[in-house]
Design a protein around this motif. Structure first.
Motif, mmCIF file in Angstrom:
data_model
loop_
_atom_site.group_PDB
_atom_site.id
_atom_site.type_symbol
_atom_site.label_atom_id
_atom_site.label_comp_id
_atom_site.label_asym_id
_atom_site.label_seq_id
_atom_site.Cartn_x
_atom_site.Cartn_y
_atom_site.Cartn_z
ATOM 1 N N GLY A 38 1.202 -1.155 -0.185
ATOM 2 C CA GLY A 38 0.066 0.069 -0.026
ATOM 3 C C GLY A 38 1.235 1.221 0.230
ATOM 4 O O GLY A 38 0.707 2.136 -0.063
ATOM 5 N N LEU A 39 2.429 1.237 -0.546
ATOM 6 C CA LEU A 39 2.774 2.050 0.412
ATOM 7 C C LEU A 39 2.739 3.628 -0.681
ATOM 8 O O LEU A 39 2.467 4.403 -0.914
ATOM 9 C CB LEU A 39 4.156 0.869 0.718
ATOM 10 C CG LEU A 39 5.807 2.847 0.583
ATOM 11 C CD1 LEU A 39 4.635 3.631 1.882
ATOM 12 C CD2 LEU A 39 7.154 2.563 0.084
ATOM 13 N N PHE A 40 3.132 2.407 -2.093
ATOM 14 C CA PHE A 40 2.706 3.631 -3.441
ATOM 15 C C PHE A 40 1.773 4.088 -3.721
ATOM 16 O O PHE A 40 1.496 5.759 -3.808
ATOM 17 C CB PHE A 40 2.554 2.384 -4.816
ATOM 18 C CG PHE A 40 2.412 3.447 -6.006
ATOM 19 C CD1 PHE A 40 3.201 4.150 -6.677
ATOM 20 C CD2 PHE A 40 1.347 3.608 -6.963
ATOM 21 C CE1 PHE A 40 3.082 4.656 -8.327
ATOM 22 C CE2 PHE A 40 1.070 3.999 -7.625
ATOM 23 C CZ PHE A 40 1.869 4.560 -7.988
ATOM 24 N N PHE A 41 0.435 3.390 -2.914
ATOM 25 C CA PHE A 41 -0.921 4.537 -3.124
ATOM 26 C C PHE A 41 -1.287 5.615 -1.947
ATOM 27 O O PHE A 41 -1.729 6.649 -2.087
ATOM 28 C CB PHE A 41 -2.223 3.507 -3.036
ATOM 29 C CG PHE A 41 -2.335 2.327 -4.054
ATOM 30 C CD1 PHE A 41 -2.964 2.463 -5.220
ATOM 31 C CD2 PHE A 41 -1.546 1.511 -3.810
ATOM 32 C CE1 PHE A 41 -2.635 1.608 -6.041
ATOM 33 C CE2 PHE A 41 -1.737 -0.057 -4.803
ATOM 34 C CZ PHE A 41 -2.545 0.532 -5.886
ATOM 35 N N MET A 42 -0.413 5.553 -0.883
ATOM 36 C CA MET A 42 0.108 5.989 0.114
ATOM 37 C C MET A 42 0.309 7.723 -0.322
ATOM 38 O O MET A 42 0.385 8.001 -0.770
ATOM 39 C CB MET A 42 0.558 5.722 1.681
ATOM 40 C CG MET A 42 0.285 6.554 2.923
ATOM 41 S SD MET A 42 1.160 5.922 3.765
ATOM 42 C CE MET A 42 2.913 6.277 3.435
ATOM 43 N N VAL A 43 1.792 7.069 -1.174
ATOM 44 C CA VAL A 43 2.612 8.215 -1.481
ATOM 45 C C VAL A 43 1.860 9.190 -2.961
ATOM 46 O O VAL A 43 2.041 10.300 -2.347
ATOM 47 C CB VAL A 43 3.677 7.363 -2.172
ATOM 48 C CG1 VAL A 43 4.763 8.407 -2.909
ATOM 49 C CG2 VAL A 43 5.099 7.050 -0.799
ATOM 50 N N PHE A 44 1.350 8.313 -3.272
ATOM 51 C CA PHE A 44 0.284 9.113 -4.488
ATOM 52 C C PHE A 44 0.048 10.005 -4.383
ATOM 53 O O PHE A 44 -0.863 11.173 -4.210
ATOM 54 C CB PHE A 44 0.422 8.476 -5.679
ATOM 55 C CG PHE A 44 -1.027 8.416 -5.868
ATOM 56 C CD1 PHE A 44 -2.203 8.983 -6.160
ATOM 57 C CD2 PHE A 44 -0.917 6.549 -5.965
ATOM 58 C CE1 PHE A 44 -3.603 8.927 -6.320
ATOM 59 C CE2 PHE A 44 -2.474 6.331 -5.893
ATOM 60 C CZ PHE A 44 -3.615 6.315 -6.304
ATOM 61 N N THR A 45 -1.352 9.474 -2.686
ATOM 62 C CA THR A 45 -2.473 10.005 -2.828
ATOM 63 C C THR A 45 -2.208 11.522 -1.588
ATOM 64 O O THR A 45 -2.646 12.782 -1.492
ATOM 65 C CB THR A 45 -3.007 9.017 -2.158
ATOM 66 O OG1 THR A 45 -3.476 8.117 -2.453
ATOM 67 C CG2 THR A 45 -4.679 9.747 -1.209
ATOM 68 N N ILE A 46 -0.899 11.176 -0.531
ATOM 69 C CA ILE A 46 -0.597 12.084 -0.368
ATOM 70 C C ILE A 46 0.112 13.534 -1.257
ATOM 71 O O ILE A 46 -0.820 14.890 -0.831
ATOM 72 C CB ILE A 46 1.415 11.731 0.943
ATOM 73 C CG1 ILE A 46 0.377 10.945 2.236
ATOM 74 C CG2 ILE A 46 1.607 13.202 1.909
ATOM 75 C CD1 ILE A 46 1.315 10.200 2.951
ATOM 76 N N ALA A 47 0.234 13.214 -2.203
ATOM 77 C CA ALA A 47 1.057 13.907 -2.535
ATOM 78 C C ALA A 47 -0.033 15.111 -3.075
ATOM 79 O O ALA A 47 -0.171 15.947 -3.829
ATOM 80 C CB ALA A 47 1.387 13.568 -4.183
ATOM 81 N N SER A 48 -0.847 13.743 -3.557
ATOM 82 C CA SER A 48 -3.081 14.617 -4.197
ATOM 83 C C SER A 48 -3.330 15.268 -3.365
ATOM 84 O O SER A 48 -3.665 16.710 -3.716
ATOM 85 C CB SER A 48 -3.186 13.153 -4.671
ATOM 86 O OG SER A 48 -4.779 13.884 -5.105
ATOM 87 N N LEU A 49 -3.503 14.707 -2.226
ATOM 88 C CA LEU A 49 -3.694 15.739 -1.143
ATOM 89 C C LEU A 49 -2.880 17.055 -0.918
ATOM 90 O O LEU A 49 -3.607 18.409 -0.824
ATOM 91 C CB LEU A 49 -2.934 14.800 0.628
ATOM 92 C CG LEU A 49 -4.003 13.751 0.100
ATOM 93 C CD1 LEU A 49 -3.630 13.135 1.892
ATOM 94 C CD2 LEU A 49 -5.713 14.370 0.992
ATOM 95 N N LEU A 50 -2.151 17.300 -0.976
ATOM 96 C CA LEU A 50 -0.955 18.539 -0.907
ATOM 97 C C LEU A 50 -1.284 19.174 -1.935
ATOM 98 O O LEU A 50 -1.690 21.043 -2.080
ATOM 99 C CB LEU A 50 0.390 18.284 -0.606
ATOM 100 C CG LEU A 50 0.881 17.015 0.815
ATOM 101 C CD1 LEU A 50 2.587 17.194 0.406
ATOM 102 C CD2 LEU A 50 1.116 18.426 1.890
ATOM 103 N N ILE A 51 -1.213 18.906 -2.898
ATOM 104 C CA ILE A 51 -1.587 19.823 -4.585
ATOM 105 C C ILE A 51 -3.073 20.150 -4.185
ATOM 106 O O ILE A 51 -3.385 21.042 -5.362
ATOM 107 C CB ILE A 51 -2.191 19.074 -6.084
ATOM 108 C CG1 ILE A 51 -1.089 20.194 -6.830
ATOM 109 C CG2 ILE A 51 -2.673 18.111 -6.278
ATOM 110 C CD1 ILE A 51 0.256 21.355 -6.381
ATOM 111 N N ARG A 52 -4.124 19.522 -3.628
ATOM 112 C CA ARG A 52 -5.537 19.885 -4.253
ATOM 113 C C ARG A 52 -6.200 20.729 -3.015
ATOM 114 O O ARG A 52 -7.034 21.699 -3.503
ATOM 115 C CB ARG A 52 -6.046 18.689 -2.872
ATOM 116 C CG ARG A 52 -6.564 17.691 -4.439
ATOM 117 C CD ARG A 52 -6.819 16.457 -3.592
ATOM 118 N NE ARG A 52 -7.149 15.191 -4.451
ATOM 119 C CZ ARG A 52 -8.362 14.457 -5.458
ATOM 120 N NH1 ARG A 52 -9.515 15.521 -5.193
ATOM 121 N NH2 ARG A 52 -8.304 13.668 -6.140
#
Length: 400
Positions: A245-259
């Motif tokens: 699940g690490l990949f999904f956590m990393v890309f989603t955190i990046a998504s969160l920050l930009i949102r």
């Protein structure tokens, strides 16, 4: 004196965001562990169906959820989605055959076919028009937070406890989402009592033609996500990452920050230019993930992918709402989500068909899905320009 912008921070908005966070964590925490689980059941060759079946019923149910959202109410439709997640979590340990598992994936898809459609309409109801982009971006942050923590928590539970514990935890989070929905005020002003006749739909009830531009871009850009959901768990293990699940956590955190700023930027500078930027970054991300065959390269590509989706998602949602008719907002959101599910399902089927547990095929699958995103860029560049939707006289423009 300058007029103060109306606030979007209120109890109803907070409740819908929290409910969406728990809901998204509930169904997405299973994703990293399902491919290996299906292999253990003897169905490794069917990995492409894990996502494809889920998105099939999600897509099929969209016209019905859109119709119900516009007639029965937003809150009941949101509740149906969470209830499906709650029930399925308890059934996975019971239906422990390949056919039973695939049937549950089919059933589980009804959850995302109902809740996001009604949620988007609910947010549009309670938020002023001039702040739709910002509000949908903030809601997306909460939904994406669930997407981020879900897979990581799910894989952690699987590593230290058991798969059944993972399934039951998924049900518990869905139950919490349901409890929150019970305290939310309905926003549909003219409601009808449910009857079977409401479920009778015609072709005009399925697609809201006024939002087709957003639907086309959504379909093409989400093919990649279907492939990522299908092959990245195995690709992560191949590259030495223990927690799938690490990949999904990393890309989603990046998504969160930009949102945090992406929705507001689309309100200020326009949806079209923001969407084009997101699509270009999406292509770059897919190339990086496929080309950099190391754990660091995978996670770096995940960051870029997260930034791309964080830019795209609120802009596409807001663009859809911009072009929708107020009395058919549920149908408009359903149209966009049908395209989303179709894109994810197509990506899952294509990747599953080519993958066949041959790990060396993963980079080529990612490159192939990047081509679909290039088609989306071409469409945005050469379609007839639709004016930005901040003026009432152009809200119903249907030029595609």
């Amino acid at each position: 004196m300058t007029k103060q912008a109306p606030s979007i921070y209120n109890l109803h908005f907070a409740l819908v965001c929290l409910s969406s966070l728990l809901f998204s964590a509930s169904f997405n925490m299973l994703i990293p562990e399902l491919p290996s689980y299906l292999t253990s059941l003897g169905g490794g060759e069917h990995k492409g169906l894990i996502i494809a079946l889920f998105t099939l019923t999600a897509g099929i149910s969209r016209p019905f959820s859109g119709r119900l959202t516009d007639t029965v109410g937003r809150v009941p439709v949101m509740a149906v989605g969470s209830i499906v997640c709650f029930v399925c979590g308890f059934l996975y340990p019971i239906l422990s055959t390949v056919s039973g598992f695939l049937f549950l994936r089919l059933l589980h898809g009804f959850s995302t076919g109902f809740k996001p459609t009604a949620t988007a309409a609910y947010v549009a109801d309670i938020i002023p028009r001039e702040r739709w982009g910002e509000a949908l971006g903030l809601h997306g942050i909460c939904f994406s937070t669930g997407l981020a923590i879900g897979p990581f928590i799910g894989s952690t539970i699987r590593l230290y406890f058991s798969l059944n514990s993972l399934f039951y935890t998924s049900s518990f989070l869905a139950l919490m989402s349901i409890i929150i929905l019970m305290n939310m005020k309905e926003t549909l002003k003219v409601k009808q009592k449910f009857s079977l006749s409401i479920l009778k739909i015609s072709r005009k009830d399925i697609i809201a033609v006024e939002v087709l531009p957003a639907a086309i871009v959504t379909l093409l850009s989400y093919v990649a996500y279907g492939a990522i959901l299908t092959v990245i768990p195995d690709w992560s293990g191949h590259l030495g990452i223990m927690n799938k699940g690490l990949f999904f956590m990393v890309f989603t955190i990046a998504s969160l920050l930009i949102r945090f700023g992406a929705g507001r930027v689309s309100d200020k500078y326009g949806r079209v230019s923001v969407i084009k930027t997101g699509l270009v970054l999406l292509v770059i991300a897919l190339v990086v993930i496929g080309y950099q065959k190391t754990a660091f390269g995978l996670l770096a590509g995940g960051v870029i992918y997260g930034v791309a989706t964080g830019i795209l998602s609120p802009a596409l949602n807001a663009w859809t709402v911009d072009m929708s008719k107020p009395q058919h907002r549920g149908k408009a959101m359903a149209t966009m989500y049908i395209s989303l599910e179709a894109g994810i399902g197509l990506g899952a089927l294509i990747s599953g068909w080519f993958y066949q547990d041959v790990i060396g095929m993963v980079p080529y699958i990612l490159y192939a899905t990047a081509v679909f995103t290039v088609f989306a860029i071409i469409y945005m560049m050469f379609r007839s320009q639709i004016p930005e939707k901040h003026r009432e006289d152009v809200l119903m423009e249907t030029d595609i």
